[in-house]
Structures are given as structure tokens and as C-alpha cells.
Design a protein around this motif. Structure first.
Motif, short mmCIF file in Angstrom:
data_model
loop_
_atom_site.label_atom_id
_atom_site.label_comp_id
_atom_site.label_asym_id
_atom_site.label_seq_id
_atom_site.Cartn_x
_atom_site.Cartn_y
_atom_site.Cartn_z
N TRP A 377 0.82 -1.22 0.00
CA TRP A 377 0.00 0.00 0.00
C TRP A 377 0.85 1.26 0.00
O TRP A 377 0.49 2.26 -0.61
N LEU A 382 -1.39 4.44 -0.67
CA LEU A 382 -2.81 4.28 -0.35
C LEU A 382 -2.96 3.65 1.02
O LEU A 382 -3.75 2.73 1.22
N ASP B 210 -12.67 -1.33 1.10
CA ASP B 210 -11.56 -1.76 0.26
C ASP B 210 -11.65 -1.20 -1.15
O ASP B 210 -10.66 -0.83 -1.75
N ARG B 213 -9.93 2.07 -2.05
CA ARG B 213 -8.50 1.99 -2.35
C ARG B 213 -8.29 1.48 -3.77
O ARG B 213 -7.49 2.01 -4.54
N ARG B 216 -9.06 4.10 -6.28
CA ARG B 216 -7.99 5.10 -6.31
C ARG B 216 -6.74 4.52 -6.98
O ARG B 216 -6.00 5.24 -7.67
N SER B 217 -6.51 3.22 -6.80
CA SER B 217 -5.33 2.61 -7.41
C SER B 217 -5.41 2.63 -8.93
O SER B 217 -4.41 2.46 -9.61
N GLU B 222 -8.97 11.31 -5.34
CA GLU B 222 -9.74 11.08 -4.12
C GLU B 222 -11.11 11.78 -4.20
O GLU B 222 -12.13 11.22 -3.81
#
Lengths: 608, 313, 511
Positions: A377, A382, B210, B213, B216-217, B222
Motif C-alpha cells: 500500500w 494508499l 476496500d 482503495r 484510487r489505485s 480522491e
């Protein structure tokens, strides 16, 4: 089964008890909670000792003292019937608080009992309760109260009892949700299997889970009870036989142009009490959240945390043959920590260094809580709230990601570094179709049109082995299986043509048969696309299957690293060796804490 | 979808029936000498008895109830015992007024509450504390105090709005705005607090999911994830609170309508229950219960829109 | 006939708001009505129950009726009977037939000319209508049109109040064809000075009227437009006054009068009600103690009327010992302070009656009256050892419980009707509604009968004798006459009406 499963029960109960006393103590240290508690205690003391404290009979009228100013015989003045305001205020405190508590008690008894029964046994009782509650809520509360007052008379106790019934759905819903949430938990099952009776399960295990939320709810409802009481008094429908704050307030309203000061005392008492009740509830909730947050972080990797960052240097296996592929990612001395409420930092990654070359598959292996996921992460930047890179660098393609701005980081993610998560089902937004979740990142990162993105997405869905790409594209996440979802997530990861994919235990949550398919898919994609992969896993089988290079992590540090073949042939670090032994015996090396963490999550959610 | 609505409507009708029966029984038990009330103090006992017979008050409860239900089914709720105005007419003209208040308040509440909630969830710290304080104040200060404060400042001192009265939206929009702004503000403050803290909580919860994330990955910022994905997922619980607020506002409107002299359902509700004007009260009960049923269906549909899992195919 | 002082449900404000009030008292722009021909905005504290002539109410609803209808007779501000639609009227010998001559130049808003037939049918419809005052016409056995302008009313017994009734809602006239039309409840057809503008009217809030261009008496049309704006709550009413949203208004709560005058409004004071105890059980069937006149007198002496005016009445009231109003011929100035506050005398009387240690009595109480009032009343009686046990009666139950004869005595407030006969019939005679236990004496019945059938002089004599008798025998224990107050702004002139809650419409004019 019964033998092994019965052990968690006492453990969980003890843990719970510990957490609770912890919350109680914490509440006293929480400034707002403490102040609220003090105010409430003072109010209760005033109510209890009103007889001793009041200088006069609160009901004795005196026409000569009507609206007398403060001072002399009347420290706070006299009201519109010449009664002593101080004495009335003290007795009003008694009756207002008692009335509100009475309503809350009735609501709690009805709501919690029916909620427990409905949630625990469900079946017909549940349907009946749902109906009764719909009816209570469909009837206009004010009309019911007015009508009830006409029937039962002005008694404060009867009216507040009726109001308690009206409030009971709040407790019902709270209890019901919590009970349904825990009734199928392991420790409840275990207790049931161990022969513990239903009543005892409800009393010992379920009730203890909902106790704190009930207290919070009770605090809020007590405030509403006080407000409604004064509302009724305001409408002239209160119980005139006993002094209450509402009574004093409405008396003051009728004289607000002659003696506005009369408004102050009852308003102050009502406001102070309501605010204290709310703040008390909020503080309790905050402390619960904080208490529940702890084991959560445990799961993320503080088990066996060793503050000693120096540690031994990792065992490095030599390269077996020269590798001229350029370095894509170089993590150097990475330290990840979480800010603590006391101002300290709890480290979960203690100086990790690793490199991933272009097109290489690097396995990061270790047991749960070793810090490997945190490492993954932090490369993507993140980390969960509170977590941050404390030290070290993350060089990627010449940039130090550890110090890059967030907007620059957004450009890296997806387009340059992609991510495949561990739990497929929880990693898709349940509210959007799978297709739109694939299309959106492509249009944003690649700047292509929606139509083009859709075409690509359909192709990708086919590429990752989904039999009917169109159908999957239009499906919502809950309509596909875990294996399919993981394929979708893999498709998403490769959709933006990243150079590096970070795969966090991509097969752990899947059935064994599906695991193999997914691994095959990953291997195929990797060789087709020549993409570098950092795969986080606890499974040496995966490593053996895929990886060029392996790093073994323990307690937030890398203990052994080198070419996969070399490590397989001769693991040198005792920890690596023990991992090898473990897979031979069992195949899994996951901690037992998942359930206690889940339970806390429920408590926390229902507390809100 | 249609079947779902039909099924919910049917359940709603049954609910209406049960609720109105209960209400009828309650009112019957609470009713006093209505004929005397209607005729006033100068009427003779004979006149009172005649009036009671005319209204069917001498009939047993079950006969009166069956009679009421029989008419109600055909949409005939009778006439007020006191003003002889048909119940349907008395309620519809005022319902529009109350609904325009309550819907206006709900919209303001949803917008401001969401904005505040998101702000608090994102910034935490000071923003969080601010929203908490506003929530506590909104909860602890009675609506009528807020109303009086608003009138004194914005109507009497600054003269921006009308202190009392109501102008129909259909008559003049500026006129409507000048009469409803303060009541809506007074009603909103408490409700905004509730929505804001709910939104704050669910946004924080959802941000921990989850998939946030993962999205965003993929290179989504955001803010984009927050406003497009998180908000939609956090919307469900907030909607539920909004529904509760909406129903609560129907009650809260009573006091505000009183203070602003707005001809909504509030005055009718207070007067008719106080006088025991059973036809009118029953009309109110049915209308409010029907609103509750409809609001719940609408919320469920919206909820289904936000959350596909709850969607009924 | 009576109404609760709406002092009950009182307003609401924090000290902050109070500061705002005094600072904001700049008076507003005086509504929109200044000078003749403008708009009159009138704050009314009752909404229009109906506009149907046969069901019309009066008192606080009288402006609604007077705007759209005419009455057969009219009363001047002092209550003296004047011509209305009828220009002449006379009784026969035994006062059972009233013959009236009507104007021939009056048209209804539907274009029809007003005739005696319309008047006759209107009267009979009112008698059978839903108005609480329908019983005013209880003696009316027939009404018929002799010709277009001659109306003949037949009574089964003389009724000295009939002419007064014909100046009120009982005397309203609607066209024959509209009398039984239910639509008139919302959209009336009358001959009055104004026409209801249903487009601008918001039922239950604001009733707009336009000047009737064909009105027969333009002298009474002081404005082009009339808006009757309904206020139920003392706070909103005060806000409306402070915001200058009304030209004139009745008041709900005397404690905000000072706030209203501070914004430039004038308080027009007048007397309307009396306020005190009904000592109904003079024969002692429910409370034997009350059978002794000394006990009843002791109660009268125990009332600290000055203090009650100051506290309960916020200073707006006149202490009295009689229930007849100053405007009445039966009123006796010397009876005003017949029972002045004298606790020693009261205690002596109690001792003489054998109740030196007092006794207990049960009285009803209503939530609509502030709780502090009840407490103060009980405290007054406690001074002479009388312990009051209150029985709480819900709003709808309070009056029926009293009228049902459940209580030996009770606090109440009753209107002082314009004619003495009305008052006696309503509050004193054996059959009177408010003689709740219907106890009387032959002398009283004789006087009441004389008031009904005797000559005017005989009636006045009988009234005076009756008044003196009931004061001396302490049938009641009046506390004071609360001052009724009607507010008007700087641009409006108001003449208050004897015996009505608000001025008559034509007595409100631009300055």
C-alpha cells in the motif's frame, strides 16, 4: 469441531470485558465526556436531594410575590404565581429527569426485548414486530400523544409511558440489527454447539454486544424525552400536579415581556441537560470507535511488533545469472507507521528495501501481519487513514513516490502502477456496474472516449477468461462470483497498461480450484504484457508458480531475499525454513483474529 | 419495479387500514361531549341530543367505524363537525402549504447536511468539531426559539422577509420565497444536524471500504472517488435518516406554522384533536400515514437506485 | 357567547429575541392602508368557520359576516338599535309580532334585489342552522313576507333581546336561492359592503375582499380593499404588529400590549367579560358549606381583587363585585366595591358559619388557562381555609363538565351581554345555561320574568333589584372585568363596540 471452536468463547468474552472497562476509563479521560458526565451527575444529585436543598414548598403560591425579582426570600425570584423559582427548579429537575428516564426505560424494555427476540429467533415474531413498528411509525406521533393524553389524563407518568412506546422502535431497530449481525458469528455458534441455552447466549453474549449502543441511544432519547415533555407543557397539556422544566418554561413564556429573566433557568436546565446527554453519547461513541479501532490495526500488522528497527540484515541470495533488465521499482529503507492518539507512532514496516526490475515477478512472502500488505500500500501511497511513510524512499522510474505530491501520485496510479486486491468481493463498488468501474478509470487515465473504453473493457473481460463479457460488463458486483470478480479486478489492473502491478494476495480469498485458474491467468498476462509484478502472498505455492525473485518478510522487515529458485533450493533464515515446514503441514498460516475484529466492526457501526 | 411498487402500495393500504382503525379507537375513547362542544353553551339538552343523533354519536362504536370506513374507501371523509367544511377540502388546501414547507426543508436539509457531513468527514479535526457543535445545538435548542430568533433578526430588524403569513407558490414566487424562507430555515437547522452527522459517519465508514482503495489505485482522484462513488454508497443510510426527518418535519411544522401564522396542517391538527373533531382528525391521520407510506416507498426506490443489491427486479 | 381568554397558549422567546423585539420596534410601514380608498388589513383571532349565512358565527368572526352581509338592524357603538336593512320596525301590543319595513334599493351580488321573502327565509334558515347562536331565534315561530318590503316575525313569547339579535348574525340576510347552497360556505352571496375575492384568499390564513361597487350605503365603505388576516398565536400576532403587517387587530394576550404600543399602535380598551367564581351550589347539594350565605360572602371578601388584576390580568382589568357591565341599566356603581378585600371579615364570616377550620371543595380546571392562574385562585381560597382539589378536564371536557352540574363552584369568565335580559337568561335564571345547578329563588324568577314581559321601566327596575339581590346573596364571586383591547395603527381610527369582541366593520376607518 466443538473442541477446537469452544476455545474462542471465553477468550472473546474476556477481551470484550477488557475493552469495555477500557472504554469506561477512557470516557473519564475524554474531556467532553467527563464534563457531560459531571453535569449529568450534578443534575441527578440535585434531583435526588431536592427535598433537602429546596428552601420552600415549590407549590406554595403567594400573590404578593408574583414575579418578585431575585433576592431576599427568593434567591432566583418568584414566578407568575409567586412561587419560589429555586425550589421549583430543584423539584422540576427531579420530575423532568424522572419522566424522561421513565420513557426511555419503557422504550428500552419494549424495544430491546422485542429486538432481541426478533433478531435471534426471527421467523414470525420478526414479521409481526416489523408490522407493529410500521404502524407505530405511520401514526403521527403528536396526534397519538394528544389522543393518548385525552384518554389517560394529564399524568406525566402515563404520558411518558405512551411516549416510551412510540420511541421503542429506535431500540428495536438497534438491537435487531446488532443481533442479526452477531447471531451467526463463530462465538455464538460455538456457544450454541457447546450447549449454552438461548437465554444465556442472549444475556451473556448478544446483550453485551448491544449494551454500549443502547446506552448511547438512551442518552439521545432521554434528551428527546425532555424536549417532548416541555413541548407538551408548552401546549398546555402537561401534568400540572408536579413542577417540570417545561412547566416553568411555559410559565415564563406567558410572562416573557414582564419578567424575561424567568426564561433563563428552565432554558438553561433543559439546554444543559440535553447538550450533556448528546455529548455523553458522542463521547461514548468516539471512545468505542477508538477501542474498536485497535484490533483492526492489529490485523493490519502490529502482531509481534518489535520496536527494534535495527535488526539483522536480510539474508541475500546471490543472483544465479546476470539480469540486465533495468530496475523499475526500488524501495529503500521504507518505514511505515501509524499515528497514535497519544502522539506516538506505531511502526508496522521497519526499514524494508526491495527492487523490482522491468518485466520481473517479485514475490513478497510472509505470514499475516508481517507488514507485506502495508509495504504494498505504501508504494501506491494508499495507506489507511493515520498511516504514513515515516522514512525511506520509493523510487519508481526516477521519481521518489514517497515524496511525490498527491496530484502527481494520481497520475502514477493506474497508468503506471496498478493494483490487484486480495478480497475480490469487497473491492468492487457495489453501487456501480462492473463495466462502468472499468470504463471510468480508462477514460480518466488514458483520456479515451467512453465508447472506446467500453470496447476495450469488453475485450479485456474476454481476455481474462470471462465467458460472457457483455453480461459481466452490465452486471453489478453482487451478481458475479468471487472468482469472476477477481478476474474483473485483474482486467481492471491491466486495463490502463501499467508497467508494474502490485498484486496483494490475489488468490487467498478464492476456492482452491479457482486459485489455480487465476494464477494461470496472471502468468499468461504477465508473459503477454511483459509487465512487472510485485505479488504479496503467504503461499509458497504461488511463489513457486510465478516468481522470479522472492523477499521473505517477518515483523515488518525483510529477512531473506533472492532469486526464487535459489531460496527454494536452500532457505537460510530460520523463519523462511519454518514457513516451508508450515506449508508442508497445513497450507495456511493465517491468524485467528479475524472474527474478533469483525465483531468490533459491527459494534462500531451500530453505535452510529 | 411496477410489481414492487404495487406490492408496497398494497402493504401500505393494509397499514393505513390498521393505523386508522387504531386511531379511530383511540379518538373514540378520548372523545368528550362533542355535540355540546359544537353547539356551544347556550344550546339546550334536547338540541345537544338531537345533534348527537345527527352525527351518529348515539350509535355503537362498530357501526360508526364501519360507516366511516365505508365512506372513506370512496374518498368521502365526511365534513368537519365544527365547521361543516368537507374534510377533503379542508385538508387538501392546507396539505399543499405544509408539503411545500416540508419538501423545501428536506431539500435544503439534504443539500446542506450532505455538504457539511462530507466536509466534516474529509477535514475531520476542526470541521468535524464544528459540525458536532452545530449538531448538538440543533438538537438542544427548541425549534421555536430558533424561529423567534430568525423572525426578530431577519424580518423585524432587517426587514428581508415577512414575519408572518404565506403566499402560494402559484401566486408569486418571490412572495412565496419571502414567506417560506424563515420557516424553512427554522425547520432545517435541527434536521441538517441529523443529516450531517449521519453523512459524516457513513462517508467515514465508506472511505474505509476496500474498493475505495482499489478505485484510487486505478488513477481516480480522491475527490472523484468521494463524490461519485463514496457519496452514492453513503447515501443509503442518509436517505433513511432523511425519511425519518421528513416524517418528523410534518410534526415539527406544527409549531413553526403557528409562529409564522402559516395556514398549513398544523393549526388544523392542534385544533381538531383538541376539539375531538373526529372526521377531521381521521382525515389527518389517513393523510399523514399515507404520506409516510409514500415517502417510504420513494425512499426504497431511491435506495434501490443507490444500492443495486436492494433493487427488486 | 363566551370565549376563553387565549392568554393560555403563550408565546415563546429567548432573551436574545426579546432584545431584538425592543430594538426592532420601529413601527413598520403601517401596512398598506393609509387614507381612504386604500387597503385595510385586519388581524382576526378566529378563522372564518363558514361564510354561509345560516351558519354564520359572531364575536371574533363578526368582520367576516359584516363584510359580505347586511343585518336587518344595526347597533351603534353603545349598543343602541339603529336602522339597517329595515328602516322601520314595531312590535304589537303583547310583543309577540314584530313588523319590519325593509329598504327597496338593496341588491345582492348575484344581481337580485333584496326582498322581505329573502329576509324571512334567511331568519328561518338561521334558526335551523349550525351557528352556535341559532338558539337566539328560539322564540321565533314564523317569519313571512307580507309584501316585497314588509316582513312579519311571530314569536311564541316576548324576547327583549330580539332586536339586538337582529343586529348580529341572527339578522343576516342572504338571497333565497343561495340560502341552502353549500357553496356559500366558501363563496358567499350577500348584499354587504365587500365581496370575497376567492382568488386572493388563502383559506385559514388570509381572506381578501374587494369593495362592492353597487353597495347601497357607500358611506360605510371606508376602503377599496379589506384583508382579514387570521392569527392563532400570540407570538405571530405580535410579530405581525411589529412588522407592520396589520392596521388593526384584536389581541390574544394582554401581556404583549406594551410591546405593541411601543411600535406605535394604539390600545383601544373596552369592557367585555367578567371574571371570577360561579358559586352555583347555593342550596348545598354538592357542597353543603356553600348553602350558607356567609360562606359565599366570605369567599367574596377573601378575593384580593387588586392583586389579581395586577398579576393574573397583567394590570388590565377593573375590580368589581357585580356581573352586570357598566353599560347596562342594571349596573349599580355602589355595588362595584361591595366586597372589598377584607381577610378578617372573611375569616369571621367563616367562623360564624361554623367553618373556622375551612373545608375542601372540588373545582374543575382546564389546561387552556395558565397553570399559575389556577394556583393563584386556589391560594386566594386557601387564605380562609378552603382547600381546592382541582379535577383536570381536557379542553373539550371542561365546559360540558361544568354544565353537567358536576361542580359546586368553579372559576369562569363570561361575556357581559349587551342587554340585561340576555345576561339574566344566560347566567342567572333557573333555566340559564350558566346557572349550572339550576338553583333559583322565586324573587329572582319574578324579576327575570318582568324583564322579559314588563315595560321598559319595569324591566329596568327589575334588573336593578336582581343585580342587588345576587350581589348581596353572593351568587357569584366576581374578581374583575378584564379589559379587552383592540389595537389600531397610527393611520386608523377605531370605535370599540359594546358587547362585541371586536369593533363593527364600519367603525374602523382611516384617520
Amino acid at each position: 469441531m466443538s473442541e477446537s471452536a469452544s476455545t474462542p468463547v471465553p477468550t472473546v468474552a474476556a477481551e470484550l470485558r477488557a475493552a469495555r472497562s477500557h472504554v469506561g476509563r477512557r470516557l473519564l479521560k475524554n474531556p467532553t465526556g467527563l464534563v457531560a458526565l459531571i453535569v449529568l451527575t450534578v443534575m441527578v444529585l440535585l434531583a435526588v436531594f431536592a427535598d433537602l436543598l429546596a428552601p420552600m414548598d415549590p407549590s406554595k403560591a403567594n400573590i404578593q410575590d408574583v414575579l418578585a425579582p431575585a433576592g431576599g426570600a427568593h434567591p432566583l425570584g418568584a414566578d407568575s404565581a409567586g412561587r419560589d423559582v429555586l425550589s421549583r427548579l430543584l423539584f422540576a429537575t427531579r420530575f423532568s429527569i424522572a419522566g424522561a428516564l421513565w420513557a426511555v426505560l419503557i422504550a428500552a424494555v419494549i424495544g430491546v426485548t422485542s429486538g432481541l427476540i426478533a433478531g435471534y429467533y426471527q421467523k414470525w415474531f420478526e414479521s409481526v414486530s416489523v408490522w407493529v413498528i410500521s404502524i407505530i411509525q405511520a401514526l403521527p406521533g403528536i396526534v397519538v400523544l394528544l389522543a393518548a393524553r385525552a384518554v389517560v389524563g394529564p399524568s406525566i407518568w402515563l404520558i411518558m409511558a405512551v411516549f416510551g412506546v412510540i420511541l421503542s422502535p429506535a431500540f428495536y431497530r438497534l438491537t435487531y440489527t446488532a443481533v442479526v449481525g452477531v447471531r451467526n458469528e463463530l462465538f455464538i455458534d460455538a456457544a450454541r454447539v457447546a450447549g449454552v441455552g438461548d437465554a444465556s447466549i442472549i444475556g451473556r453474549h448478544i446483550l453485551s454486544v448491544v449494551r454500549a449502543p443502547i446506552i448511547i441511544q438512551a442518552a439521545l432519547l432521554a434528551g428527546i424525552g425532555i424536549a417532548v415533555q416541555s413541548g407538551l407543557d408548552f401546549l398546555g397539556l402537561g401534568d400540572t400536579n408536579v413542577p417540570t422544566w417545561g412547566q416553568m418554561l411555559s410559565d415564563a413564556f406567558s410572562r416573557m415581556y414582564q419578567a424575561p429573566v424567568l426564561l433563563i433557568w428552565p432554558s438553561l436546565a433543559i439546554a444543559l441537560t440535553s447538550i450533556s446527554l448528546v455529548l455523553f453519547g458522542n463521547a461514548l461513541r468516539d471512545e468505542l470507535e477508538r477501542a474498536a479501532g485497535k484490533p483492526k490495526k492489529k490485523r493490519r500488522g502490529t502482531t509481534g511488533y518489535v520496536p527494534d528497527t535495527s535488526g539483522d540484515a536480510p539474508v541475500v541470495h546471490d543472483e544465479e545469472r546476470a539480469d540486465d533488465r533495468p530496475t523499475l521499482l526500488a524501495v529503500d529503507g521504507l518505514v511505515v507507521g501509524y499515528d497514535q492518539p497519544d502522539g506516538g507512532v506505531k511502526q508496522v514496516v521497519n526499514g524494508v528495501s526491495l527492487t523490482v526490475r522491468k518485466g520481473e515477478v517479485h514475490g513478497l512472502i510472509g505470514e499475516s501481519g508481517s507488514g507485506k500488505t502495508q509495504t504494498a500500500w505504501s508504494i501506491l501511497r494508499l495507506l489507511p487513514a493515520g498511516g504514513r511513510i515515516v522514512a525511506g524512499t520509493v523510487s519508481f522510474d526516477g521519481k521518489d513516490l514517497a515524496h511525490l505530491s498527491e496530484s502527481a501520485m494520481v497520475k502514477i496510479r493506474g497508468r503506471r502502477i496498478a493494483y490487484i486486491p486480495q478480497e475480490p468481493m469487497s473491492n468492487l463498488d457495489p453501487s456501480f456496474t462492473i463495466g462502468s468501474q472499468l470504463v471510468e478509470p480508462m477514460t480518466v487515465t488514458l483520456g479515451i472516449s467512453k465508447a472506446e473504453a467500453k470496447e476495450r473493457a469488453l475485450a479485456l473481460l474476454g481476455r481474462v477468461g470471462l465467458p460472457d463479457p457483455k453480461k459481466t460488463f452490465d452486471s453489478y458486483p453482487h451478481e458475479v462470483s468471487g472468482g469472476q470478480a477477481q478476474r474483473v479486478l485483474i482486467a481492471g489492473a491491466v486495463s490502463c497498461e501499467a508497467d508494474l502491478i502490485i498484486a496483494d494476495e490475489p488468490t487467498t480469498a478464492l476456492d482452491v480450484t479457482v486459485q489455480a485458474d487465476i494464477l494461470d491467468l496472471l502468468r499468461d498476462l504477465q508473459s503477454d504484457l511483459h509487465v512487472a509484478v510485485l505479488i504479496v502472498t503467504h503461499n509458497f505455492g504461488v511463489v513457486a508458480d510465478l516468481c522470479d525473485r522472492v523477499s521473505v518478510m517477518q515483523n515488518g522487515r525483510i529477512v531473506e531475499t533472492g532469486p526464487a529458485r535459489s531460496i527454494f533450493r536452500g532457505p537460510r533464515h530460520p523463519y523462511t525454513r519454518s514457513l516451508f515446514d508450515a506449508i508442508l503441514e497445513d497450507g495456511a498460516a493465517r491468524g485467528p483474529l479475524a472474527h474478533s475484529a469483525d465483531r468490533n466492526t459491527i459494534t462500531e457501526r451500530s453505535a452510529r | 419495479m411496477l410489481r414492487f411498487i404495487l406490492r408496497r402500495l398494497l402493504a401500505g393500504v393494509i397499514l393505513l387500514f390498521v393505523a386508522s382503525s387504531l386511531a379511530y379507537l383511540l379518538l373514540y375513547l378520548g372523545a368528550g361531549d362533542i355535540a355540546r362542544q359544537i353547539l356551544g353553551v347556550s344550546a339546550t339538552q334536547e338540541q345537544v341530543a338531537a345533534k348527537a343523533a345527527q352525527l351518529g354519536l348515539d350509535q355503537p362504536l362498530i357501526v360508526r367505524y364501519v360507516d366511516w370506513v365505508g365512506h372513506a374507501i370512496t374518498g368521502d371523509f365526511g365534513a368537519s363537525w365544527f365547521t361543516s367544511q368537507p374534510v377533503v377540502a379542508a385538508i387538501t388546501s392546507r396539505l399543499a402549504v405544509t408539503l411545500s414547507l416540508v419538501i423545501g426543508t428536506t431539500v435544503v436539509t439534504a443539500l446542506v447536511g450532505t455538504a457539511l457531513g462530507v466536509w466534516a468527514a474529509r477535514k475531520r479535526g476542526a470541521a468535524d468539531r464544528f459540525v458536532q457543535i452545530v449538531s448538538v445545538l440543533g438538537f438542544a435548542i427548541p425549534g421555536f426559539l430558533i424561529a423567534i430568533f430568525l423572525v426578530n433578526v431577519f424580518a423585524l430588524n432587517l426587514g428581508w422577509f415577512k414575519p408572518t403569513g404565506f403566499v402560494q407558490l402559484s401566486t408569486s414566487f418571490p412572495g412565496w420565497l419571502s414567506t417560506v424562507t424563515l420557516p424553512i430555515l427554522a425547520l432545517s437547522i435541527g434536521a441538517i444536524a441529523a443529516i450531517a452527522s449521519q453523512v459524516r459517519g457513513s462517508v467515514i465508514d465508506t472511505m474505509r471500504q476496500d474498493w475505495v482503495r482499489t478505485l484510487r489505485s486505478r488513477g481516480l482522484s480522491e475527490n472523484r472517488v468521494l463524490y461519485k462513488h463514496v457519496l452514492r454508497n453513503a447515501g443509503g443510510p442518509a436517505l433513511a435518516v432523511l425519511a425519518v426527518q421528513f416524517v418528523g418535519l410534518l410534526g415539527g411544522a406544527i409549531i413553526v406554522e403557528k409562529i409564522f401564522a402559516i395556514p398549513g396542517l398544523g393549526p388544523v391538527a392542534v385544533d381538531s384533536t383538541a376539539r375531538g373533531d373526529i372526521p377531521l382528525v381521521m382525515g389527518l391521520v389517513v393523510v399523514t400515514a399515507a404520506i409516510v407510506v409514500v415517502v417510504n416507498i420513494v425512499i426504497e426506490i431511491l435506495h434501490g437506485f443507490l444500492n443495486p443489491k436492494a433493487r427488486i427486479s | 357567547m363566551f370565549r376563553f381568554k387565549r392568554a393560555a397558549v403563550l408565546a415563546v422567546a429567548g432573551t436574545l429575541a426579546l432584545a431584538g423585539c425592543s430594538a426592532g420596534g420601529s413601527g413598520g410601514d403601517g401596512g398598506s392602508g393609509n387614507g381612504s380608498g386604500g387597503t385595510l388589513t385586519w388581524g382576526v383571532i378566529a378563522e372564518a368557520s363558514t361564510f354561509a349565512q345560516k351558519d354564520m358565527r359572531w364575536a371574533n368572526e363578526s368582520p367576516y359576516a359584516q363584510a359580505v352581509y347586511d343585518t336587518l338592524l344595526r347597533a351603534d357603538a353603545e349598543g343602541k338599535i339603529e336602522p339597517g336593512l329595515a328602516t322601520e320596525w314595531s312590535y304589537n301590543e303583547d310583543k309577540t309580532v314584530l313588523t319590519m319595513t325593509l329598504r327597496d334599493d338593496v341588491t345582492f351580488t348575484n344581481g337580485e334585489t333584496l326582498t322581505a321573502e329573502d329576509a324571512a327565509k334567511s331568519l328561518l334558515a338561521f334558526k335551523g342552522g349550525q351557528s352556535p347562536n341559532a338558539t337566539n331565534l328560539i322564540n321565533l315561530t314564523d317569519a313571512k313576507a307580507i309584501d316585497d318590503t314588509t316582513l312579519e316575525l311571530t314569536l311564541d313569547a316576548p324576547n327583549p333581546a330580539l332586536e339586538t339579535y337582529l343586529t348580529q348574525n341572527s339578522g343576516l340576510v342572504a338571497p333565497v336561492e343561495a340560502i341552502d347552497d353549500p357553496a356559500t360556505a366558501q363563496n358567499p352571496v350577500g348584499s354587504g359592503p365587500y365581496i370575497l375575492n376567492t382568488d386572493e384568499t388563502v383559506v385559514g390564513s388570509s381572506y381578501a375582499f374587494d369593495k362592492n361597487p353597487d353597495y347601497w350605503n357607500p358611506d360605510d365603505q371606508h376602503y377599496d380593499k379589506l384583508v382579514l388576516q387570521y392569527y392563532a398565536d400570540p407570538t405571530s400576532l405580535l410579530n405581525a404588529v411589529q412588522g407592520g403587517q396589520v392596521n388593526v387587530t384584536n389581541t390574544i394576550d394582554v401581556s404583549s400590549i406594551d410591546q405593541m404600543t411601543a411600535t406605535g399602535y394604539t390600545a383601544n380598551e373596552f369592557a367585555l367579560n367578567w371574571w371570577g367564581f360561579l358559586l352555583s351550589d347555593r342550596e348545598g347539594t354538592l357542597a353543603p358549606e356553600l348553602a350558607d350565605v356567609k360562606v359565599r360572602q366570605a369567599i367574596n371578601y377573601a378575593l384580593d381583587k387588586e392583586s389579581l388584576v395586577k398579576t393574573v390580568g397583567s394590570g388590565y382589568g377593573t375590580p368589581t363585585s357585580q356581573i352586570f357591565p357598566p353599560s347596562s341599566p342594571s349596573f349599580d356603581e355602589s355595588l362595584e366595591d361591595f366586597y372589598s378585600y377584607d381577610l378578617d371579615k372573611a375569616k369571621d364570616l367563616m367562623a360564624e358559619a361554623g367553618y373556622a377550620d375551612g373545608f375542601e371543595v372540588t373545582m374543575p380546571r382546564a389546561p387552556a388557562i395558565p397553570e399559575s392562574h389556577w394556583t393563584l385562585y386556589a391560594d386566594q381560597l386557601a387564605q380562609i381555609g378552603i382547600t381546592v382539589n382541582y379535577e383536570e378536564q381536557a379542553g373539550a371536557e371542561f365546559i360540558p363538565a361544568i354544565l353537567g352540574g358536576k361542580y359546586p363552584m368553579t372559576w369562569f369568565t363570561l361575556q357581559q351581554d349587551p342587554t340585561d335580559y340576555q345576561l339574566a337568561q344566560f347566567q342567572i335564571a333557573e333555566a340559564a345555561t350558566w346557572n349550572t345547578l339550576h338553583q333559583s329563588t322565586p324573587e329572582v324568577e319574578q324579576w327575570v320574568s318582568t324583564m322579559q314581559t314588563g315595560t321598559e321601566d319595569e324591566a329596568v327596575e327589575a334588573g336593578k333589584a336582581l343585580n342587588t339581590y345576587i350581589v348581596e346573596n353572593a351568587w357569584f364571586a366576581p374578581m374583575y372585568r378584564p379589559t379587552a383591547i383592540f389595537m389600531s395603527d397610527a393611520n386608523t381610527k377605531v370605535t370599540t363596540q359594546v358587547g362585541n369582541a371586536v369593533p363593527y366593520l364600519w367603525n374602523v376607518q382611516p384617520k
